[in-house]
Scaffold this motif. Structure first.
Motif: not given
Length: 354
Positions: A291-294, A296-299, A313
């Motif tokens: 995941f991009v970042g974390s 929770s980003s859903n990316q 996404k």
């Protein structure tokens, strides 16, 4: 002068050493990330082809055993301890006498209350007779009847206190601690007398995270292991699941365990709860680091045509250890970029590294 020159040289050498160390660290970090510029300008990344995998929800949690009931028994009446019937370690039953407090003063209060009640009853009889002939008013008769009721209540209170002179156990359990001796004076404010614990059943207290608690419910059976008795198998039942997470974002859980094995577990010992679940249908999962970042980003980034990073996404589901379930936005067989995302934007050329 010479001392100043030496000091300046030492400072210069120290600065040079620091610069050298920082440069080496930078080179090492660059090598570890495996993000190396290619001749074509592509960014090196690691990838993984996504496929459905069976999910194993089984997990274990460590905790400590606590007594089913624990009571610090306090005195209710003032007096001197005249007898103690139990010792530390004795097993007691509900209603069993533990000690006796001198009830001499209480008996005097009881006798006084009985005499006051008799007087009040006689007064009521006289007022009732006089009321029929008009000698007293209705208000005076009502007052006499009220005095009788108050006297009855005071007598009941003193009788209860006399009965309480025999200190009785309110629970089945073991005398874990005795705080009094014969001759000691206890007061009505609550002198600590005994510590009673019931270990016929124990509560194993553990904590689980949000993805684990979602699969649990009150009444579920759980396999229990004791660290000091590893050959004994215990079965517990979940009796409590916290409705709110604690400061560490975990959910406290209590599991009731029958302490009926040959080797008796002591309160305060460590134990392990083993949670087992039926097999789950295979589902899409990706590494948590994708995941991009974390999460929770859903990316995430997927590998697109022409070896380009494509920002996607997705809808994340359960966190399963180092993997995350994907509910929507990704198909089986697609290639996901699992490291190197920090240097990527949508459309960046990439070079997959084996």
């Amino acid at each position: 002068m010479k001392r100043g020159i030496i000091t300046a040289l030492v400072i210069i050498l120290a600065i040079a050493g620091i610069v050298l160390v920082l440069t080496n660290n930078k080179k090492k970090n660059a090598a570890k990330t495996a993000i190396v510029a290619q001749g074509s300008g592509a960014i090196s990344v690691r990838t993984s082809v996504i496929e459905k995998q069976a999910i194993n929800l089984d997990f274990s949690a460590n905790g400590t055993f606590a007594p089913n009931q624990e009571l610090n028994f306090l005195s209710e009446n003032a007096g001197r301890v005249t007898k103690i019937y139990v010792e530390e370690g004795d097993r007691v039953t509900k209603g069993q006498s533990l000690a006796r407090v001198d009830a001499e003063i209480l008996n005097t209060d009881k006798e006084t209350a009985e005499a006051n009640l008799q007087n009040a009853v006689r007064d009521e009889a006289r007022y009732s007779s006089s009321f029929k002939t008009g000698g007293v008013t209705q208000q005076q008769l009502d007052q006499a009847r009220l005095m009788v009721q108050n006297a009855k209540l005071r007598l009941q209170s003193t009788q209860r206190k006399v009965s309480d002179a025999n200190i009785k156990s309110p629970i089945n359990g073991i005398v874990n601690k005795k705080y009094i001796e014969v001759g000691a004076f206890v007061n009505a404010q609550g002198t600590q007398m005994f510590e009673l614990v019931d270990v016929s059943k124990l509560k194993l207290k553990v904590s689980v995270n949000e993805s684990q608690v979602a699969n649990l419910k009150v009444g579920d059976q759980v396999q229990i292991k004791s660290n000091v008795f590893p050959t004994d198998d215990y079965v517990g039942k979940i009796t409590f699941i916290a409705a709110k997470a604690d400061a560490s974002l975990n959910f406290p859980i209590e599991i009731m365990v029958e302490n009926n094995k040959k080797n008796t577990i002591k309160a305060g010992m460590y134990g392990t709860a083993i949670f087992k679940f039926p097999g789950q249908a295979p589902t899409l999962t990706i590494p948590r680091g994708s995941f991009v970042g974390s999460v929770s980003s859903n990316q995430i980034f997927v590998l697109g045509e022409g070896n380009k990073a494509v920002l996607r996404k997705v809808v994340a589901g359960r966190i399963l250890g180092e993997n995350v379930e994907i509910l929507d936005g990704l198909k089986e067989g697609e290639t996901v970029i699992i490291s190197g995302q920090i240097n990527l934007i949508d459309g960046t050329p990439v070079a997959p590294v084996k």
